[in-house]
Motif scaffolding. Structure first.
Motif, short mmCIF file in Angstrom:
data_model
loop_
_atom_site.label_atom_id
_atom_site.label_comp_id
_atom_site.label_asym_id
_atom_site.label_seq_id
_atom_site.Cartn_x
_atom_site.Cartn_y
_atom_site.Cartn_z
N GLU A 222 -10.55 7.07 12.35
CA GLU A 222 -10.70 7.38 10.92
C GLU A 222 -9.51 6.88 10.11
O GLU A 222 -9.68 6.30 9.03
CB GLU A 222 -10.89 8.89 10.72
CG GLU A 222 -12.23 9.40 11.22
CD GLU A 222 -12.43 10.86 10.88
OE1 GLU A 222 -11.66 11.41 10.04
OE2 GLU A 222 -13.35 11.48 11.44
N GLN A 223 -8.30 7.11 10.63
CA GLN A 223 -7.12 6.68 9.89
C GLN A 223 -7.04 5.16 9.78
O GLN A 223 -6.70 4.62 8.71
CB GLN A 223 -5.84 7.20 10.57
CG GLN A 223 -5.76 8.72 10.65
CD GLN A 223 -6.19 9.25 12.01
OE1 GLN A 223 -7.27 8.89 12.50
NE2 GLN A 223 -5.36 10.08 12.60
N LEU A 224 -7.38 4.47 10.86
CA LEU A 224 -7.32 3.01 10.83
C LEU A 224 -8.43 2.43 9.97
O LEU A 224 -8.23 1.41 9.29
CB LEU A 224 -7.38 2.46 12.25
CG LEU A 224 -6.13 2.75 13.10
CD1 LEU A 224 -6.33 2.29 14.53
CD2 LEU A 224 -4.90 2.10 12.49
N TRP A 225 -9.59 3.06 9.96
CA TRP A 225 -10.66 2.63 9.07
C TRP A 225 -10.21 2.74 7.60
O TRP A 225 -10.38 1.81 6.82
CB TRP A 225 -11.91 3.47 9.31
CG TRP A 225 -13.02 3.26 8.33
CD1 TRP A 225 -13.30 4.02 7.22
CD2 TRP A 225 -14.01 2.23 8.36
NE1 TRP A 225 -14.39 3.53 6.57
CE2 TRP A 225 -14.86 2.44 7.23
CE3 TRP A 225 -14.28 1.17 9.22
CZ2 TRP A 225 -15.94 1.61 6.97
CZ3 TRP A 225 -15.36 0.33 8.96
CH2 TRP A 225 -16.18 0.55 7.83
N ARG A 226 -9.60 3.86 7.25
CA ARG A 226 -9.12 4.03 5.87
C ARG A 226 -8.02 3.02 5.55
O ARG A 226 -7.99 2.44 4.45
CB ARG A 226 -8.60 5.45 5.66
CG ARG A 226 -9.69 6.52 5.63
CD ARG A 226 -9.15 7.81 5.04
NE ARG A 226 -8.04 8.35 5.82
CZ ARG A 226 -8.18 9.20 6.84
NH1 ARG A 226 -9.39 9.60 7.19
NH2 ARG A 226 -7.12 9.66 7.48
N PHE A 227 -7.11 2.81 6.48
CA PHE A 227 -6.02 1.86 6.28
C PHE A 227 -6.56 0.46 6.03
O PHE A 227 -6.16 -0.22 5.07
CB PHE A 227 -5.12 1.87 7.52
CG PHE A 227 -4.01 0.86 7.48
CD1 PHE A 227 -2.90 1.04 6.67
CD2 PHE A 227 -4.07 -0.29 8.27
CE1 PHE A 227 -1.86 0.11 6.66
CE2 PHE A 227 -3.05 -1.22 8.26
CZ PHE A 227 -1.93 -1.02 7.45
N LEU A 228 -7.49 0.01 6.85
CA LEU A 228 -8.00 -1.36 6.74
C LEU A 228 -8.92 -1.54 5.54
O LEU A 228 -8.84 -2.56 4.84
CB LEU A 228 -8.72 -1.75 8.03
CG LEU A 228 -7.82 -1.87 9.27
CD1 LEU A 228 -8.66 -2.06 10.52
CD2 LEU A 228 -6.82 -3.01 9.11
N THR A 229 -9.80 -0.57 5.29
CA THR A 229 -10.71 -0.73 4.15
C THR A 229 -9.97 -0.72 2.82
O THR A 229 -10.44 -1.29 1.84
CB THR A 229 -11.82 0.34 4.14
OG1 THR A 229 -11.23 1.64 4.20
CG2 THR A 229 -12.77 0.14 5.32
N SER A 230 -8.78 -0.11 2.79
CA SER A 230 -8.01 -0.14 1.54
C SER A 230 -7.63 -1.57 1.16
O SER A 230 -7.48 -1.89 -0.03
CB SER A 230 -6.75 0.72 1.67
OG SER A 230 -5.79 0.11 2.52
N TYR A 231 -7.52 -2.45 2.14
CA TYR A 231 -7.17 -3.84 1.84
C TYR A 231 -8.33 -4.61 1.22
O TYR A 231 -8.11 -5.66 0.61
CB TYR A 231 -6.66 -4.55 3.10
CG TYR A 231 -5.23 -4.17 3.42
CD1 TYR A 231 -4.17 -4.78 2.76
CD2 TYR A 231 -4.95 -3.17 4.35
CE1 TYR A 231 -2.86 -4.41 3.03
CE2 TYR A 231 -3.64 -2.79 4.62
CZ TYR A 231 -2.60 -3.42 3.95
OH TYR A 231 -1.30 -3.06 4.20
N LEU A 232 -9.54 -4.11 1.35
CA LEU A 232 -10.68 -4.77 0.70
C LEU A 232 -10.63 -4.61 -0.81
O LEU A 232 -11.40 -5.27 -1.53
CB LEU A 232 -11.99 -4.21 1.25
CG LEU A 232 -12.23 -4.38 2.75
CD1 LEU A 232 -13.63 -3.89 3.12
CD2 LEU A 232 -12.03 -5.82 3.20
N GLU A 233 -9.76 -3.75 -1.29
CA GLU A 233 -9.60 -3.55 -2.73
C GLU A 233 -8.46 -4.38 -3.32
O GLU A 233 -8.22 -4.35 -4.53
CB GLU A 233 -9.35 -2.07 -3.01
CG GLU A 233 -10.49 -1.17 -2.53
CD GLU A 233 -10.15 0.30 -2.63
OE1 GLU A 233 -9.10 0.62 -3.22
OE2 GLU A 233 -10.94 1.12 -2.12
N ARG A 234 -7.77 -5.12 -2.47
CA ARG A 234 -6.64 -5.90 -2.94
C ARG A 234 -7.12 -7.17 -3.67
O ARG A 234 -8.19 -7.69 -3.41
CB ARG A 234 -5.75 -6.31 -1.76
CG ARG A 234 -5.04 -5.14 -1.11
CD ARG A 234 -3.92 -4.60 -1.98
NE ARG A 234 -2.85 -5.58 -2.13
CZ ARG A 234 -1.79 -5.67 -1.31
NH1 ARG A 234 -1.65 -4.80 -0.31
NH2 ARG A 234 -0.86 -6.56 -1.52
#
Length: 247
Positions: free
Chosen positions: A131-143
């Motif tokens: 869950e933490q890594l999913w949130r970490f990585l998907t946040s980069y899709l907003e960059r």
């Protein structure tokens, strides 16, 4: 004082590897990227493993995160090495480790710096902290920046194309709107990988032409180039190609 391993600075270690390099070939693959030495990835991986085994590897990270001291030492391969070391160090608490990864992401300046990264511990780390890594990585899709965005796309593809995440991952990829070449190529690659592993989930996105035309067509091309795609699938998918303005 500069970090050293076996009595040599990182710059000296990298220059020592140039005897096995192919600089002209690497420069053609990285147009416009400064400081390309053309070093072999296996040589960089071996150096990364040695650094990660040193008791003072944290000193290496501190220096790498600060950036090169001069433009003449700012080699692309130094940035690749930084990412490879992050794939080898021991992970204690997850959050400090991800802070190191996040600082490295800001130093990505080419597709190969981005694409050679793996998490330390690999799929085991992902299983323990999904869950933490999913949130970490998907946040980069907003960059908005090209390479951090590609990082999110590619590393999500690497670790989260699975039965639990593939449908949501495709929906997340749909939100990416960026004209950077390496973002679009990363998306096409990721969509193709989703199809190859989960065709029944991915094909509706292609048959309904939900992705941008260029990305859509490139994904179809990559799927049809895959040895895991049958001749019948290739014929069916070829009919889904959409005309582009230059067509």
């Amino acid at each position: 004082m500069s970090y050293t391993i076996d009595g040599l600075t990182i710059t000296e270690q990298l220059l020592r590897l140039t005897g096995r390099a192919n600089k002209p070939f690497a420069e053609r693959l990285h147009p416009g990227i400064p400081g390309v030495l053309g070093l072999r990835i296996p040589d960089l991986r071996a150096l990364a493993r040695r650094i990660a085994k040193q008791p003072d590897w944290e000193r290496y990270l501190a220096e790498a995160e600060a950036g090169a001291r001069s433009e003449t030492e700012d080699f692309m391969e130094a940035r690749i090495l930084h990412g490879l070391v992050l794939g080898q160090i021991p992970v204690g608490a997850l959050e400090p480790y991800l802070q190191h990864v996040a600082r490295w992401v800001e130093r990505i300046n080419s597709w190969s710096v981005c694409d050679t990264f793996t998490f330390a511990g690999g799929k085991r780390l992902v299983a323990e902290h999904s869950e933490q890594l999913w949130r970490f990585l998907t946040s980069y899709l907003e960059r908005e920046e090209e390479y951090p965005l590609r990082f999110g796309i590619v590393v999500l593809m690497q670790y989260f194309v699975d039965a639990e995440h593939v449908a949501e991952l495709l929906e997340r990829y749909l939100t990416v709107r960026h004209e950077g070449y390496y973002v679009r190529m990363g998306l096409a690659w990721a969509i193709a990988e989703c199809y190859v592993r989960y065709p029944e989930v991915t094909e509706p996105y292609l048959s309904e032409r939900r992705f941008a035309p260029w990305v859509h067509n490139k994904a179809l091309q990559k799927i049809r180039e895959s040895l895991r795609c049958s001749s019948e699938e290739k014929r069916r998918l070829a009919a889904l190609r959409v005309p582009l303005p230059k067509d």
